[in-house]
Design a protein around this motif. Structure first.
Motif, PDB file in Angstrom:
ATOM      1  N   ARG A   1       2.240  -3.515  -5.140  1.00 25.56           N
ATOM      2  CA  ARG A   1       1.698  -3.792  -3.803  1.00 25.56           C
ATOM      3  C   ARG A   1       0.710  -2.701  -3.378  1.00 25.56           C
ATOM      4  N   ILE A   2       1.075  -1.448  -3.584  1.00 28.54           N
ATOM      5  CA  ILE A   2       0.193  -0.344  -3.194  1.00 28.54           C
ATOM      6  C   ILE A   2      -1.100  -0.389  -4.010  1.00 28.54           C
ATOM      7  N   ALA A   3      -0.967  -0.611  -5.318  1.00 25.49           N
ATOM      8  CA  ALA A   3      -2.146  -0.650  -6.184  1.00 25.49           C
ATOM      9  C   ALA A   3      -3.070  -1.805  -5.838  1.00 25.49           C
TER      10      ALA A   3
ATOM     11  N   HIS B   1      -1.423  16.426 -10.495  1.00 24.97           N
ATOM     12  CA  HIS B   1      -1.895  15.215  -9.825  1.00 24.97           C
ATOM     13  C   HIS B   1      -2.214  15.409  -8.347  1.00 24.97           C
ATOM     14  N   GLN B   2      -1.728  16.481  -7.722  1.00 20.54           N
ATOM     15  CA  GLN B   2      -2.089  16.817  -6.334  1.00 20.54           C
ATOM     16  C   GLN B   2      -1.978  15.594  -5.402  1.00 20.54           C
ATOM     17  N   PRO B   3      -0.802  14.990  -5.283  1.00 15.35           N
ATOM     18  CA  PRO B   3      -0.692  13.756  -4.495  1.00 15.35           C
ATOM     19  C   PRO B   3      -0.924  13.981  -3.001  1.00 15.35           C
ATOM     20  N   ASP B   4      -1.529  12.981  -2.371  1.00 20.10           N
ATOM     21  CA  ASP B   4      -1.657  12.961  -0.913  1.00 20.10           C
ATOM     22  C   ASP B   4      -0.452  12.297  -0.271  1.00 20.10           C
ATOM     23  N   THR B   5       0.236  11.455  -1.049  1.00 19.76           N
ATOM     24  CA  THR B   5       1.425  10.745  -0.582  1.00 19.76           C
ATOM     25  C   THR B   5       2.447  10.718  -1.706  1.00 19.76           C
ATOM     26  N   VAL B   6       3.707  10.920  -1.367  1.00 21.29           N
ATOM     27  CA  VAL B   6       4.805  10.774  -2.321  1.00 21.29           C
ATOM     28  C   VAL B   6       5.747   9.701  -1.798  1.00 21.29           C
ATOM     29  N   VAL B   7       5.948   8.643  -2.587  1.00 20.85           N
ATOM     30  CA  VAL B   7       6.947   7.623  -2.269  1.00 20.85           C
ATOM     31  C   VAL B   7       8.114   7.862  -3.222  1.00 20.85           C
ATOM     32  N   HIS B   8       9.198   8.383  -2.677  1.00 23.59           N
ATOM     33  CA  HIS B   8      10.335   8.801  -3.504  1.00 23.59           C
ATOM     34  C   HIS B   8      11.406   7.704  -3.481  1.00 23.59           C
ATOM     35  N   ALA B   9      11.414   6.879  -4.523  1.00 22.10           N
ATOM     36  CA  ALA B   9      12.372   5.776  -4.623  1.00 22.10           C
ATOM     37  C   ALA B   9      13.318   5.962  -5.802  1.00 22.10           C
ATOM     38  N   ALA B  10      13.335   7.161  -6.381  1.00 20.79           N
ATOM     39  CA  ALA B  10      14.181   7.423  -7.547  1.00 20.79           C
ATOM     40  C   ALA B  10      15.549   7.931  -7.096  1.00 20.79           C
TER      41      ALA B  10
ATOM     42  N   PRO C   1      23.701  -4.856   7.105  1.00 22.14           N
ATOM     43  CA  PRO C   1      22.250  -5.002   7.288  1.00 22.14           C
ATOM     44  C   PRO C   1      21.587  -5.513   6.005  1.00 22.14           C
ATOM     45  N   PHE C   2      20.682  -6.487   6.141  1.00 23.84           N
ATOM     46  CA  PHE C   2      19.992  -7.074   4.991  1.00 23.84           C
ATOM     47  C   PHE C   2      18.481  -7.060   5.218  1.00 23.84           C
ATOM     48  N   ILE C   3      17.745  -7.089   4.113  1.00 26.81           N
ATOM     49  CA  ILE C   3      16.295  -7.242   4.150  1.00 26.81           C
ATOM     50  C   ILE C   3      15.847  -7.857   2.829  1.00 26.81           C
ATOM     51  N   SER C   4      14.814  -8.663   2.879  1.00 24.00           N
ATOM     52  CA  SER C   4      14.293  -9.257   1.641  1.00 24.00           C
ATOM     53  C   SER C   4      13.501  -8.225   0.857  1.00 24.00           C
ATOM     54  N   LEU C   5      13.398  -8.446  -0.439  1.00 22.67           N
ATOM     55  CA  LEU C   5      12.592  -7.575  -1.290  1.00 22.67           C
ATOM     56  C   LEU C   5      11.151  -7.548  -0.802  1.00 22.67           C
ATOM     57  N   GLU C   6      10.627  -8.691  -0.425  1.00 21.28           N
ATOM     58  CA  GLU C   6       9.250  -8.775   0.066  1.00 21.28           C
ATOM     59  C   GLU C   6       9.039  -7.888   1.294  1.00 21.28           C
ATOM     60  N   ASP C   7       9.952  -7.953   2.252  1.00 19.72           N
ATOM     61  CA  ASP C   7       9.791  -7.168   3.472  1.00 19.72           C
ATOM     62  C   ASP C   7      10.057  -5.686   3.247  1.00 19.72           C
ATOM     63  N   ALA C   8      10.925  -5.349   2.298  1.00 21.66           N
ATOM     64  CA  ALA C   8      11.153  -3.943   1.956  1.00 21.66           C
ATOM     65  C   ALA C   8       9.915  -3.343   1.311  1.00 21.66           C
ATOM     66  N   VAL C   9       9.319  -4.063   0.381  1.00 21.45           N
ATOM     67  CA  VAL C   9       8.110  -3.599  -0.306  1.00 21.45           C
ATOM     68  C   VAL C   9       6.952  -3.453   0.681  1.00 21.45           C
ATOM     69  N   GLU C  10       6.838  -4.400   1.594  1.00 20.11           N
ATOM     70  CA  GLU C  10       5.743  -4.365   2.551  1.00 20.11           C
ATOM     71  C   GLU C  10       5.789  -3.100   3.405  1.00 20.11           C
ATOM     72  N   GLY C  11       6.979  -2.738   3.879  1.00 22.22           N
ATOM     73  CA  GLY C  11       7.095  -1.551   4.706  1.00 22.22           C
ATOM     74  C   GLY C  11       6.725  -0.279   3.964  1.00 22.22           C
ATOM     75  N   LEU C  12       7.206  -0.148   2.741  1.00 16.18           N
ATOM     76  CA  LEU C  12       6.897   1.047   1.953  1.00 16.18           C
ATOM     77  C   LEU C  12       5.401   1.137   1.664  1.00 16.18           C
ATOM     78  N   ALA C  13       4.796  -0.010   1.341  1.00 17.45           N
ATOM     79  CA  ALA C  13       3.362  -0.002   1.047  1.00 17.45           C
ATOM     80  C   ALA C  13       2.556   0.385   2.285  1.00 17.45           C
ATOM     81  N   ARG C  14       2.930  -0.132   3.429  1.00 16.92           N
ATOM     82  CA  ARG C  14       2.186   0.206   4.645  1.00 16.92           C
ATOM     83  C   ARG C  14       2.313   1.681   4.985  1.00 16.92           C
ATOM     84  N   LEU C  15       3.483   2.246   4.783  1.00 13.52           N
ATOM     85  CA  LEU C  15       3.648   3.678   5.028  1.00 13.52           C
ATOM     86  C   LEU C  15       2.801   4.491   4.053  1.00 13.52           C
TER      87      LEU C  15
END
Length: 401
Positions: free
Chosen positions: A19-21, A90-99, A267-281
């Motif tokens: 999604r981000i790419a 790589h000098q990242p401007d953003t780190v998405v830590h999902a590990a 609490p539940f969330i769809s994969l689509e909505d979870a991915v969307e939030g992370l990508a927007r951030l």
């Protein structure tokens, strides 16, 4: 701009990377050590959906989606030297830590698994936070998927962030009490505290995304015929979320096993909505990163376990899987009627509108799992802990086509 995404081989990490790419020309650096594949294999299970090699996945992203801004680095985030080199190069401007090792049941197996989970999860996060400080990258936006499980099951509405404490005329916001119920969930409570400290000491902008139970098999980018783009789907007792395990049980002709009354809301969330939030951030840095430590409750709706089970049984019938909900003694110490209330306005403002509701996500699951009935049936002994497995009588199972 450069985005560093950890846990890129995982259930949420891989579709988030796509999604981000897809929405950016930024360089997206993917990182993983393929730990999830090993942990699932260790407990004798497998992903229902075949997971291709990272080379195959990246090749499919290029050929099918036209994405040329993804690259991959294999490595262990618990090794400080690896993390320091990764950040320096790589000098990242953003780190998405999902590990992370993400399974509460796995962390509860024995002391070794508890120790491994806490070392793995906490060391990785600390290495990243200190790595940003020591490599002069404290302007990078640090986004982590923690969990709504840090809250436990309090008997009052859960805020989106801290709790307000008052003493006469004085008032202040303090971190929400860590009431986690497993050795895994405690790692995310500690991560939240460490991220708050890193923000205070290093001034790193932090987004703490507290992820709820995620359901579904597809996102906009993975939907289609190219199997190499698919994300993994775990259905066993240790790594399969409750909705995924219920759906797999239905495909195998197994009773949908609800522990106890199952009236507690989760609490539940769809994969689509979870991915969307992370990508927007991740992409928000094109405007301005947050200047604070911000908590998002990544949830769209609380659903009771028995409601989820009944919905899955109803949708299963549309696919000619005729099974029933059966209740069994709960092996967990929990309130089976707890009605969770959780604030989520900040997260809903982030994603705009919920795009996939539970029933639609369940249909996606059955569309997918219908292709892999043999894989699921051959691992049906992984559905339940042994304490319950022996109580399922052979006649409880029904034949499926």
């Amino acid at each position: 701009m450069t985005v560093l995404l950890t846990g890129a081989d995982g259930y949420i990490g891989w579709p988030t990377a796509l999604r981000i790419a897809d929405r950016s020309d930024d360089r997206i650096i993917l990182v993983d050590n393929f730990g999830r594949r090993g942990w699932v294999d260790e407990i004798g299970s497998t992903s229902a959906v075949p997971v291709c090699s990272m080379d195959e996945r990246l090749g499919a992203a290029k050929s099918a989606l036209g994405l040329h801004n993804l690259s991959f680095v294999e490595g262990d985030l618990t090794e400080k030297a690896f993390v320091d080199n990764l950040l320096a190069v790589h000098q990242p401007d953003t780190v998405v830590h999902a590990a992370a090792q993400p399974s509460a049941p796995y962390s509860q197996i024995n002391g070794e698994c508890a120790n491994y989970t806490q070392h793995n999860n906490l060391q990785a996060t600390r290495n990243l936070l200190w790595g940003l400080e020591e490599n002069d990258l404290t302007d990078a936006h640090f986004i982590e998927t923690t969990t709504t499980g840090v809250y436990g099951a309090p008997e009052f509405p859960i805020p989106e962030g801290g709790a307000v404490m008052e003493n006469g005329k004085e008032r202040d916001e303090v971190p929400f009490p860590a009431m986690a119920g497993s050795w895994y969930h405690l790692t995310k409570s500690h991560d939240a505290a460490n991220m708050r400290l890193a923000h205070k000491q290093f001034d790193i902008p932090i987004s703490d995304v507290r992820t709820s139970i995620v359901y579904g098999t597809e996102t906009e980018e993975t939907r289609g015929e190219n199997y190499r783009l698919k994300t993994r789907f775990d259905f066993d007792y240790y790594f399969g979320t409750v909705s995924h395990r219920f759906a797999a049980q239905a495909v195998a002709g197994y009773p949908v096993t609800v522990y106890g009354k199952g009236e507690q809301r989760k609490p539940f969330i769809s994969l689509e909505d979870a991915v969307e939030g992370l990508a927007r951030l991740a992409l928000s840095d094109h405007a301005a990163p947050p200047d604070d430590y911000v908590v998002y409750n990544q949830v769209t709706r609380p659903i009771s376990i028995v409601e989820a089970a009944n919905t899955i049984v109803d949708v299963a019938a549309e696919f000619d899987y005729n099974v029933a909900v059966e209740h069994f003694e709960n092996p967990r110490d929990e309130d089976e009627t707890h009605k969770m209330e959780m604030e989520n306005s900040r997260y809903m403002d982030l994603i705009g509108n919920q795009t996939q509701f539970f029933e639609g996500g369940v249909r996606d699951i059955f569309e997918t799992l219908s292709q892999y009935k043999e894989t699921i049936s051959s691992h049906e002994d992984r559905f339940l802990p042994s304490v319950l497995e022996e109580r399922i009588e052979p006649e409880s199972k029904v034949a499926v086509n």
